[in-house]
Design a protein around this motif. Structure first.
Motif, PDB file in Angstrom:
ATOM      1  N   ARG A 130       0.886  -1.168   0.000  1.00 21.75           N
ATOM      2  CA  ARG A 130       0.000   0.000   0.000  1.00 21.75           C
ATOM      3  C   ARG A 130       0.920   1.213   0.000  1.00 21.75           C
ATOM      4  O   ARG A 130       1.566   1.525   1.004  1.00 21.75           O
ATOM      5  CB  ARG A 130      -0.898   0.015   1.230  1.00 21.75           C
ATOM      6  N   VAL A 131       0.982   1.884  -1.136  1.00 20.90           N
ATOM      7  CA  VAL A 131       1.974   2.952  -1.308  1.00 20.90           C
ATOM      8  C   VAL A 131       1.379   4.336  -1.129  1.00 20.90           C
ATOM      9  O   VAL A 131       2.085   5.346  -1.189  1.00 20.90           O
ATOM     10  CB  VAL A 131       2.650   2.845  -2.695  1.00 20.90           C
ATOM     11  N   GLY A 132       0.068   4.421  -0.941  1.00 25.02           N
ATOM     12  CA  GLY A 132      -0.589   5.705  -0.713  1.00 25.02           C
ATOM     13  C   GLY A 132      -1.931   5.480  -0.053  1.00 25.02           C
ATOM     14  O   GLY A 132      -2.274   4.344   0.314  1.00 25.02           O
ATOM     15  N   GLY A 133      -2.704   6.548   0.106  1.00 21.58           N
ATOM     16  CA  GLY A 133      -3.994   6.414   0.770  1.00 21.58           C
ATOM     17  C   GLY A 133      -4.889   5.394   0.099  1.00 21.58           C
ATOM     18  O   GLY A 133      -5.525   4.573   0.755  1.00 21.58           O
ATOM     19  N   ASP A 134      -4.956   5.440  -1.245  1.00 19.03           N
ATOM     20  CA  ASP A 134      -5.827   4.518  -1.966  1.00 19.03           C
ATOM     21  C   ASP A 134      -5.069   3.788  -3.079  1.00 19.03           C
ATOM     22  O   ASP A 134      -5.669   3.277  -4.018  1.00 19.03           O
ATOM     23  CB  ASP A 134      -7.025   5.276  -2.561  1.00 19.03           C
ATOM     24  N   GLU A 135      -3.757   3.744  -2.965  1.00 17.25           N
ATOM     25  CA  GLU A 135      -2.933   3.154  -4.025  1.00 17.25           C
ATOM     26  C   GLU A 135      -2.253   1.866  -3.541  1.00 17.25           C
ATOM     27  O   GLU A 135      -1.710   1.809  -2.427  1.00 17.25           O
ATOM     28  CB  GLU A 135      -1.854   4.144  -4.472  1.00 17.25           C
ATOM     29  N   TYR A 136      -2.249   0.874  -4.427  1.00 16.95           N
ATOM     30  CA  TYR A 136      -1.608  -0.410  -4.136  1.00 16.95           C
ATOM     31  C   TYR A 136      -0.721  -0.811  -5.313  1.00 16.95           C
ATOM     32  O   TYR A 136      -1.029  -0.495  -6.468  1.00 16.95           O
ATOM     33  CB  TYR A 136      -2.647  -1.513  -3.923  1.00 16.95           C
ATOM     34  N   ILE A 137       0.359  -1.491  -4.987  1.00 14.44           N
ATOM     35  CA  ILE A 137       1.247  -2.030  -6.020  1.00 14.44           C
ATOM     36  C   ILE A 137       1.458  -3.523  -5.723  1.00 14.44           C
ATOM     37  O   ILE A 137       1.633  -3.921  -4.570  1.00 14.44           O
ATOM     38  CB  ILE A 137       2.622  -1.321  -6.030  1.00 14.44           C
ATOM     39  N   VAL A 138       1.461  -4.326  -6.779  1.00 14.24           N
ATOM     40  CA  VAL A 138       1.784  -5.744  -6.646  1.00 14.24           C
ATOM     41  C   VAL A 138       2.996  -6.029  -7.528  1.00 14.24           C
ATOM     42  O   VAL A 138       2.986  -5.681  -8.723  1.00 14.24           O
ATOM     43  CB  VAL A 138       0.615  -6.650  -7.072  1.00 14.24           C
ATOM     44  N   ILE A 139       4.036  -6.617  -6.955  1.00 14.43           N
ATOM     45  CA  ILE A 139       5.212  -7.032  -7.724  1.00 14.43           C
ATOM     46  C   ILE A 139       5.130  -8.537  -7.940  1.00 14.43           C
ATOM     47  O   ILE A 139       4.996  -9.309  -6.983  1.00 14.43           O
ATOM     48  CB  ILE A 139       6.522  -6.661  -7.001  1.00 14.43           C
ATOM     49  N   LEU A 140       5.218  -8.941  -9.199  1.00 17.00           N
ATOM     50  CA  LEU A 140       5.110 -10.355  -9.553  1.00 17.00           C
ATOM     51  C   LEU A 140       6.402 -10.810 -10.238  1.00 17.00           C
ATOM     52  O   LEU A 140       7.023 -10.056 -10.995  1.00 17.00           O
ATOM     53  CB  LEU A 140       3.924 -10.594 -10.496  1.00 17.00           C
ATOM     54  N   LYS A 141       6.767 -12.057 -10.006  1.00 16.26           N
ATOM     55  CA  LYS A 141       7.941 -12.631 -10.654  1.00 16.26           C
ATOM     56  C   LYS A 141       7.500 -13.809 -11.517  1.00 16.26           C
ATOM     57  O   LYS A 141       6.667 -14.617 -11.106  1.00 16.26           O
ATOM     58  CB  LYS A 141       8.955 -13.115  -9.612  1.00 16.26           C
ATOM     59  N   ASN A 142       8.107 -13.889 -12.710  1.00 18.68           N
ATOM     60  CA  ASN A 142       7.865 -15.029 -13.610  1.00 18.68           C
ATOM     61  C   ASN A 142       6.373 -15.219 -13.916  1.00 18.68           C
ATOM     62  O   ASN A 142       5.866 -16.342 -13.893  1.00 18.68           O
ATOM     63  CB  ASN A 142       8.434 -16.322 -13.013  1.00 18.68           C
ATOM     64  N   SER A 143       5.683 -14.127 -14.164  1.00 14.80           N
ATOM     65  CA  SER A 143       4.249 -14.217 -14.466  1.00 14.80           C
ATOM     66  C   SER A 143       3.988 -13.779 -15.904  1.00 14.80           C
ATOM     67  O   SER A 143       4.468 -12.727 -16.350  1.00 14.80           O
ATOM     68  CB  SER A 143       3.442 -13.344 -13.498  1.00 14.80           C
TER      69      SER A 143
END
Length: 372
Positions: free
Chosen positions: A293-306
């Motif tokens: 959760r990088v901000g109030g309403d922001e999300y980041i997902v890091i994926l590998k080998n997808s």
């Protein structure tokens, strides 16, 4: 770290104090006991031994004399009664040599010494001190060529009070020596092990008391329990430095309508909205990939080998989960989602990939606002 170091120091100091106190106490008690046993043997032997042996007995041939026989019978009796390993009398010859007079061992033994045999030179110094009318009681177990022993020497006096010889009393002490050697080795090891265990327990308890959830607050979002922006920045830099960018994909997610919920229902309801959204994302992503959760309403997902297919499946599952949850929840969730896979033709670093995913997410958000 400070708690573990302090605990380790306390354990080391306390263990060392207990070790040295107990070691010295038991060791000194052993020496005292052996010394008292030696004194009793000496007092009995000097009172009853035939003093004529120190003048009459000079060689093996003299062992047929009555003074030798009576003294040998006495020493054998004392030895058998008290458990002494070696018990013998000695004297100094006219040429200054130290020789055995009467040996309390059985004459059939290989280590039996006949009258007139030379005393081992390694104990001449102590015998000479005893001949100078000194009682020699050791303060520690002595290592000799025939083992670890407790050796004491006492002067034998004639009726006029003159020193005519020496009686040597030797107790076998291999068992005592090995016991204390074992203690001196094992005790520090136990103290070290206890120190490590205590330090570990102290750290665990300290964390349990100060941070019951064992959360890394520097890298954790307090509201949702997800990783925060700080963790995201660190992980992105690490992934860039590891040169595995080609394996990385990034999903950018933004909650729709959070500001309206905050304005209409208040921030507490807004927080519930955020928690609810976070749970959906976490449940779909599971532990296979990392969510931030990088901000109030922001999300980041890091994926590998997808692959693109796998990423689209994840996004579809998130949308399906939202529809399912909205059917039973008053707070109607909505998310705008975009993603990008690292492309070395388009991206220099993973941050470029992130910006492309973010740009796609905002394109979708604008579509949502247009529909709204």
């Amino acid at each position: 770290m400070q708690v573990s170091i302090l605990t380790a120091i306390i354990v080391i100091i306390s263990s060392s104090c207990v070790y040295f106190f107990n070691y010295q106490l038991t060791y000194n008690d052993m020496i005292y006991t052996l010394s008292e046993r030696s004194r009793r043997i000496y007092e009995y032997a000097e009172k009853n031994i035939d003093k004529d042996t120190f003048t009459e007995i000079n060689s093996k041939e003299d062992q047929s004399k009555n003074s030798y026989k009576s003294s040998k019978t006495l020493l054998e009796s004392i030895k058998n009664t008290t458990g002494v390993m070696y018990l013998y009398t000695a004297k100094k010859t006219k040429d200054g040599s130290l020789v055995y007079v009467v040996d309390g061992l059985d004459s059939s033994r290989s280590d039996f010494r006949n009258a007139g045999d030379l005393i081992e030179k390694e104990i001449w110094g102590d015998l000479n001190k005893a001949l100078d009318n000194n009682i020699l009681l050791p303060k520690k177990i002595k290592a000799t060529s025939w083992g670890y022993i407790f050796i004491s020497y006492f002067p034998i006096h004639n009726n006029d009070g003159e020193v005519v010889g020496v009686i040597g009393i030797e107790f076998e002490a291999n068992h005592q020596y090995n016991t204390f050697k074992f203690i001196s080795i094992v005790t520090p090891l136990i103290a070290l092990l206890t120190c490590l265990i205590s330090a570990l327990v102290a750290v665990v308890l300290f964390k349990r008391i100060s941070n019951p959830t064992y959360t890394d607050f520097a890298n954790t979002d307090y509201l949702t329990g997800l990783k925060n922006r700080n963790a995201f920045e660190i992980d992105m830099n690490n992934l860039n430095n590891l040169n595995i960018k080609k394996l990385i994909s990034i999903i950018s997610i933004d909650l729709d309508g959070l500001k309206k919920i905050n304005d209409k229902f208040g921030h507490q309801t807004g927080d519930l909205y955020i928690k609810h959204a976070s749970k959906i994302i976490r449940d779909v992503i599971a532990k296979k990939h990392v969510v931030y959760r990088v901000g109030g309403d922001e999300y980041i997902v890091i994926l590998k080998n997808s692959s693109h297919e796998e990423i689209n499946t994840i996004i579809n599952n998130i949308n399906l989960k939202i529809i399912e949850e909205n059917s039973t929840n008053e707070l109607k969730l909505s998310m705008s989602i975009g993603y990008a896979v690292f492309d070395d033709k388009l991206d220099v670093s993973l941050f470029d990939t992130y910006h492309r995913a973010d740009s796609q997410m905002y394109d979708n958000k604008r579509k949502f606002k247009t529909r709204d």
